[in-house]
Every structure is written in C-alpha cells, then in structure tokens.
Design a protein around this motif. Structure first.
Motif, PDB file in Angstrom:
ATOM      1  N   ARG A   1       0.838  -1.209   0.000  1.00  0.00           N
ATOM      2  CA  ARG A   1       0.000   0.000   0.000  1.00  0.00           C
ATOM      3  C   ARG A   1       0.872   1.259   0.000  1.00  0.00           C
ATOM      4  O   ARG A   1       0.502   2.283  -0.591  1.00  0.00           O
ATOM      5  CB  ARG A   1      -0.943  -0.019   1.203  1.00  0.00           C
ATOM      6  CG  ARG A   1      -2.083  -1.026   1.047  1.00  0.00           C
ATOM      7  CD  ARG A   1      -2.960  -1.052   2.290  1.00  0.00           C
ATOM      8  NE  ARG A   1      -4.034  -2.028   2.155  1.00  0.00           N
ATOM      9  CZ  ARG A   1      -5.257  -1.758   1.703  1.00  0.00           C
ATOM     10  NH1 ARG A   1      -5.555  -0.517   1.322  1.00  0.00           N
ATOM     11  NH2 ARG A   1      -6.182  -2.696   1.609  1.00  0.00           N
ATOM     12  N   ARG A   2       2.026   1.187   0.644  1.00  0.00           N
ATOM     13  CA  ARG A   2       2.953   2.321   0.554  1.00  0.00           C
ATOM     14  C   ARG A   2       3.507   2.445  -0.868  1.00  0.00           C
ATOM     15  O   ARG A   2       3.699   3.545  -1.381  1.00  0.00           O
ATOM     16  CB  ARG A   2       4.099   2.162   1.562  1.00  0.00           C
ATOM     17  CG  ARG A   2       3.652   2.244   3.017  1.00  0.00           C
ATOM     18  CD  ARG A   2       4.821   2.488   3.958  1.00  0.00           C
ATOM     19  NE  ARG A   2       5.837   1.449   3.879  1.00  0.00           N
ATOM     20  CZ  ARG A   2       5.825   0.323   4.593  1.00  0.00           C
ATOM     21  NH1 ARG A   2       4.810   0.080   5.419  1.00  0.00           N
ATOM     22  NH2 ARG A   2       6.794  -0.556   4.476  1.00  0.00           N
ATOM     23  N   ALA A   3       3.741   1.280  -1.510  1.00  0.00           N
ATOM     24  CA  ALA A   3       4.186   1.299  -2.905  1.00  0.00           C
ATOM     25  C   ALA A   3       3.125   1.946  -3.793  1.00  0.00           C
ATOM     26  O   ALA A   3       3.449   2.676  -4.738  1.00  0.00           O
ATOM     27  CB  ALA A   3       4.487  -0.116  -3.387  1.00  0.00           C
ATOM     28  N   ALA A   4       1.857   1.693  -3.479  1.00  0.00           N
ATOM     29  CA  ALA A   4       0.770   2.319  -4.237  1.00  0.00           C
ATOM     30  C   ALA A   4       0.843   3.837  -4.130  1.00  0.00           C
ATOM     31  O   ALA A   4       0.601   4.559  -5.107  1.00  0.00           O
ATOM     32  CB  ALA A   4      -0.577   1.809  -3.738  1.00  0.00           C
ATOM     33  N   THR A   5       1.171   4.329  -2.930  1.00  0.00           N
ATOM     34  CA  THR A   5       1.324   5.775  -2.751  1.00  0.00           C
ATOM     35  C   THR A   5       2.465   6.308  -3.609  1.00  0.00           C
ATOM     36  O   THR A   5       2.332   7.343  -4.284  1.00  0.00           O
ATOM     37  CB  THR A   5       1.587   6.095  -1.271  1.00  0.00           C
ATOM     38  OG1 THR A   5       0.461   5.693  -0.491  1.00  0.00           O
ATOM     39  CG2 THR A   5       1.844   7.579  -1.062  1.00  0.00           C
ATOM     40  N   VAL A   6       3.601   5.604  -3.600  1.00  0.00           N
ATOM     41  CA  VAL A   6       4.768   6.022  -4.388  1.00  0.00           C
ATOM     42  C   VAL A   6       4.410   6.063  -5.873  1.00  0.00           C
ATOM     43  O   VAL A   6       4.728   7.028  -6.589  1.00  0.00           O
ATOM     44  CB  VAL A   6       5.952   5.068  -4.141  1.00  0.00           C
ATOM     45  CG1 VAL A   6       7.097   5.360  -5.127  1.00  0.00           C
ATOM     46  CG2 VAL A   6       6.441   5.193  -2.706  1.00  0.00           C
ATOM     47  N   LEU A   7       3.750   5.014  -6.354  1.00  0.00           N
ATOM     48  CA  LEU A   7       3.393   4.959  -7.768  1.00  0.00           C
ATOM     49  C   LEU A   7       2.394   6.055  -8.121  1.00  0.00           C
ATOM     50  O   LEU A   7       2.485   6.682  -9.185  1.00  0.00           O
ATOM     51  CB  LEU A   7       2.815   3.577  -8.096  1.00  0.00           C
ATOM     52  CG  LEU A   7       3.765   2.389  -7.883  1.00  0.00           C
ATOM     53  CD1 LEU A   7       3.035   1.068  -8.107  1.00  0.00           C
ATOM     54  CD2 LEU A   7       4.975   2.487  -8.797  1.00  0.00           C
ATOM     55  N   GLY A   8       1.437   6.286  -7.225  1.00  0.00           N
ATOM     56  CA  GLY A   8       0.457   7.344  -7.469  1.00  0.00           C
ATOM     57  C   GLY A   8       1.098   8.711  -7.527  1.00  0.00           C
ATOM     58  O   GLY A   8       0.768   9.537  -8.393  1.00  0.00           O
ATOM     59  N   GLU A   9       2.032   8.978  -6.619  1.00  0.00           N
ATOM     60  CA  GLU A   9       2.721  10.269  -6.618  1.00  0.00           C
ATOM     61  C   GLU A   9       3.620  10.440  -7.837  1.00  0.00           C
ATOM     62  O   GLU A   9       3.934  11.564  -8.235  1.00  0.00           O
ATOM     63  CB  GLU A   9       3.530  10.418  -5.328  1.00  0.00           C
ATOM     64  CG  GLU A   9       2.654  10.570  -4.082  1.00  0.00           C
ATOM     65  CD  GLU A   9       3.459  10.639  -2.793  1.00  0.00           C
ATOM     66  OE1 GLU A   9       4.689  10.337  -2.851  1.00  0.00           O
ATOM     67  OE2 GLU A   9       2.891  10.980  -1.751  1.00  0.00           O
ATOM     68  N   ALA A  10       4.019   9.317  -8.442  1.00  0.00           N
ATOM     69  CA  ALA A  10       4.839   9.373  -9.653  1.00  0.00           C
ATOM     70  C   ALA A  10       3.989   9.507 -10.911  1.00  0.00           C
ATOM     71  O   ALA A  10       4.532   9.549 -12.023  1.00  0.00           O
ATOM     72  CB  ALA A  10       5.720   8.131  -9.750  1.00  0.00           C
ATOM     73  N   GLY A  11       2.663   9.556 -10.726  1.00  0.00           N
ATOM     74  CA  GLY A  11       1.788   9.805 -11.864  1.00  0.00           C
ATOM     75  C   GLY A  11       0.940   8.645 -12.314  1.00  0.00           C
ATOM     76  O   GLY A  11       0.180   8.765 -13.285  1.00  0.00           O
TER      77      GLY A  11
END
Length: 508
Positions: A37-47
């Motif tokens: 779920r933290r990876a999801a945040t990283v990917l979302g912030e990357a666009g």
C-alpha cells in the motif's frame, strides 16, 4: 476476485505468517500488504492512476511484487517486462502498451532507460543497505511513504496484466488479462498440483514469466503460503536456498532441474528432503531422464505443467504416477477448470493415434491481444483458444505435443520466435536468406539453429553473427549454431519446409 483482494484476504487469514522471503529480508503478510500500500502511494505520486500501465523490469526481487500489488491497489495494470531484452525490444513494448511509468532494477537500468520513450523510470536497489541506498530508490521511497487507501470492493473485471508473448509473427503480442482471470489461474493451479497452505515455494525462474508469477507466486499467496524469491536462477544457489529455507515446492524448465545434478559436484550433500513437489514446464522429460532425476532428488513427486500466456497460463498436467509410463505427454484432458480438445482439420475431435491442434477453454482466457483484433480473431473459436500446438492422442487419451505450428523454439524455458530471429538476421549485410529452427537438446529442450544462405562472395561465421545480433535481440534468442547453405528447401509456393531442416539436424 481482484488481485489486491487476494492479498487482503491472505492478511486476514495468515497475517503473522511469512509471506515473502528474499535472502535475509522477510515480510509477514501484514507487513507485506502494508508495504504494497505504501508502494501504491509512491506509484500514485509518480503519476500512475487507474487504468494506466506500469512496466516492471526486474529480477526476482521484492520490488517486483511490491510494484505489482501497488499497481493493483492503485487500479493500474501490470506489464511485466523480460529483463533480458535489448533496448530496442524494451522500447517496442513500452510504446505498444503505453506505459506511463516503469520500474527497473539498477543493475540493468541503463539498458532499459535508454529506450526512446516518454516513460518515467523508478529504479530499484533491492540488495543495497537501507542506510546507504539512494534516497530516490524505489525501496527508500516505499519505506518513507504513507499507505494508500484502496477501494473496498474493487472490480475484478478490470485489466490486471498485459503479458507479452515471444512474438511468433516477428513482434511480441500483449495478452490482456482481467483480475478475475488471473485469480482463477492461481486457484486452478493450486488445485491441480496441488499446493498447500504451508507451502514454501521457491521462485527461481524469472518472475516476469506468466507461470512463475500467476501459477506459483499468486497461487502460493492465495493459500497463505510463503514465497521464497531467488534473485536469478543458478544451480548451486537453488540447492542452497532449498536447504536453508526448507522449501517445499520448486518450479523450473527441465534444464533447471537437470543442471544441478550435472553441474554441482557435491549435489548429494544437499538436504532436499523438505521438497514435496518438483514441478517443470516448457518441455517434457523423457522416461530415462525422469528416472535419473527421481533417483538423484530422492523423490517421485514430479509434475509436468502445460499452458500458455494466452490462457493465464493453464492447460494440462502430468501427475507423478504418469511421469515414466506416459513420459513426453502433457496429460490427459485439461487440469481443473480447463477443457482441452485435440481438433482435426475437419473440426472433429482426434481419435487415438490421430494428430490435431490443441484447443483450450477456460475462464482464465485472455480478453484478447492488445490492439490487435485480427490476431485475436485468428486464435479464438467461440469460447475456445486455438493454441497452435499439434498434439497426438494415444489409446489412453493422453496427449503428446508433436510440433509447434507457430515455430516457437523453447530453449531453457524461454520462448524464441523463429520469425523474430530470422527478421534480425535478414538485416545482416552478409545474409541473403535464412531459416531458424530448434535442435532438440537434452538439457535446454531446444537450441536455436540458423540456416543461412550468404550473399555471393562472403562466408559469415558464427562468432561474427552472434556479435552482430548482441544489440538487436536478447542473448537467449541468438543462434548457437550457424549452418551455411547454398539454398533453403521450399514448397512449390515458396514457403520454407522447416521440417526438412529439422530432419537434417536430427540426422546429425
């Protein structure tokens, strides 16, 4: 079932249990889901957003799985990329799938990021010390992020994966799969072998392949078992990992099971008694080899699996009791959840002794090939998938693979499209004509052989041809043998008769 729900369900049933092991790094189900779920945040912030495509090009590392589940929590689609591809091949796949964001292992980053696309790249450093790894590494970003909140009832009819084939028409095709289809793939596989809740499954074959990912990784996580990741296959390391982690199941191409016996001098000193299931695919074992492996590994629990990316993959299995008596067969009928037919040219089912095309029907079948309606229509016959493989039925109903209508060469578990290699070779300045076929090999399944008609006055050599191909196609696709010919055998209509070339190789 949506694949993010697959992981969430496992957290509820096996939260404190080990989910993923990578060397000394370990995650319980609760820890791994939180990291995803933290990876999801990283990917979302990357666009990355819902419906976008995330390309992932790594070895068998936690970053691959974190990115996969992170994408699924985000509502995006995972596009696994073969880490052995050359830059031009990577560029084609990124353009074809329209990946907005990609993750690559630092070790191969230069080869990937040189692709001329607008894709934004994140870089993984899976083996770096957390205290010294770059602050912008994928692992550092995930460690510092807050967990994303995923939808509570995600739609399992959405697109989960685009799996690229070997490219039988010269270019790989993208198999489009839904969450429901891939979840069923994991379920049918877990039933067929079968897998158990206490499984410790070693993933040593490339995880971007359909079978290691969908059959074995997701099948194990579905049940709440433990996935043991080995960064890259190497015979001794495989034995060491099995012994250290008390692995219970291993999957590989036949060569992955043969090589340790032949290449590791102290093979007999390893304790492999924890393994319940030795599973192989991408080629059969003959009866003598099966007997030798059973004796060497001290086990008769060997399973063969047959399938393809278009079906999830699912298909057929050959059980332990059938390994010697029915050596060479792929099984009798389909595995649970799969219908299998061998169809004659007239559309009827092949009788014992007859040969026909293998057709498969399952709820795991792809939606179709990405942006290729013509190719999709060619392989679909109603609910059936036409595999392009020719099978012969014996008197007991077992099916043996006779030939590959698509001329795919399977070498060491890797699919090589002969037409793709031929296309690359035709661009060589000294090559006038070419045909590529596979030579049967006891360890690799097949090796790639190129029959070349050189231009007048020149005589290309294998070393020079291989060096010329290095930057054009992946290393495993490059021919291991070069046969010079004045002309190639052809039908009256001009088509190359590859069976004649195969017969020539078989004759020595």
């Amino acid at each position: 079932m949506h694949l993010s729900a697959l992981l969430d369900n496992a957290v509820r049933s096996a939260g404190p249990k080990e989910a993923v092991v990578y060397g000394e790094q370990r995650w319980t189900y609760a820890e791994f889901a939180a990291a995803a779920r933290r990876a999801a945040t990283v990917l979302g912030e990357a666009g990355l957003g819902p419906g976008d495509r995330l390309a992932v090009m790594t070895y068998n590392t936690p970053a691959f799985l974190l990115a996969a589940f992170g994408a699924w929590y985000t509502g995006a689609t995972l596009v696994p990329v073969n880490h052995k591809l050359a830059t031009a091949e990577v560029e084609h796949q990124l353009r074809h799938c329209g990946a907005r964001l990609a993750l690559v292992d630092a070790e191969i980053g230069a080869r990937a990021t040189a692709a001329g696309t607008d894709t934004r790249w994140l870089v993984s450093h899976p083996d770096a010390d957390p205290a010294t790894r770059p602050a912008d590494s994928f692992e550092s970003l995930v460690a510092a992020a807050d967990p994303a909140i995923a939808p509570e009832s995600p739609d399992d009819t959405g697109i989960a994966q685009i799996l690229y084939t070997s490219g039988t028409s010269g270019r790989p095709k993208g198999c489009v799969h839904t969450h429901r289809g891939i979840a069923l793939t994991a379920t049918y596989t877990a039933t067929a072998v079968p897998l158990r809740r206490d499984e410790r499954f070693l993933i040593c074959m490339p995880i971007w392949h359909a079978s290691p990912l969908n059959n074995w990784t997701l099948g194990t996580l579905l049940l709440g078992g433990t996935v043991v990741l080995q960064r890259e296959y190497e015979p001794r390391r495989m034995l060491e990992t099995v012994q250290r982690e008390r692995v219970t199941a291993v999957f590989g191409a036949p060569v992955a099971l043969i090589a340790p016996v032949q290449a590791v001098p102290d093979f007999a000193d390893f304790d492999l008694s924890s393994v319940r299931s030795w599973i192989y695919g991408a080629g059969p074992l003959d009866a003598d080899t099966a007997r030798r492996l059973m004796k060497a590994y001290g086990s008769d629990d060997f399973h063969q699996v047959y399938g393809m990316s278009e079906t999830g993959p699912v298909g057929a299995t050959l059980s332990p009791a059938e390994q010697v008596e029915k050596a060479g067969a792929i099984g009798r009928g389909g595995m649970p959840g799969v219908d299998l037919r061998v169809v004659r040219p007239d559309g009827g089912d092949a009788a014992p002794g007859e040969t026909g095309e293998i057709w498969l029907r399952s709820d795991t079948r792809m939606v179709g090939y990405l942006d290729d309606e013509a190719a999709t229509a060619e392989v679909f016959a109603g609910d059936w998938y036409r595999s392009g493989d020719l099978g012969r039925v014996d008197e007991d109903g077992f099916v043996t693979l006779v030939d590959r209508m698509k001329d795919v060469i399977i070498t060491g578990g890797e699919n090589v499209a002969s037409q793709e290699v031929e296309g690359a070779l035709r661009a060589h300045p000294d090559v006038l004509d070419v045909a590529v076929v596979g030579r049967p090999h006891p360890q690799w399944g097949e090796t790639v052989v190129a029959f070349v008609v050189p231009r007048q006055g020149v005589e290309p050599d294998l070393a020079g041809v291989r060096a010329w191909l290095e930057t054009r196609i992946a290393r495993y696709k490059i021919p291991r043998e070069l046969v010079l010919r004045r002309e190639l055998p052809r039908t009256p209509s001009g088509k190359i008769t590859k069976h004649v070339l195969r017969d020539e190789l078989a004759g020595g």
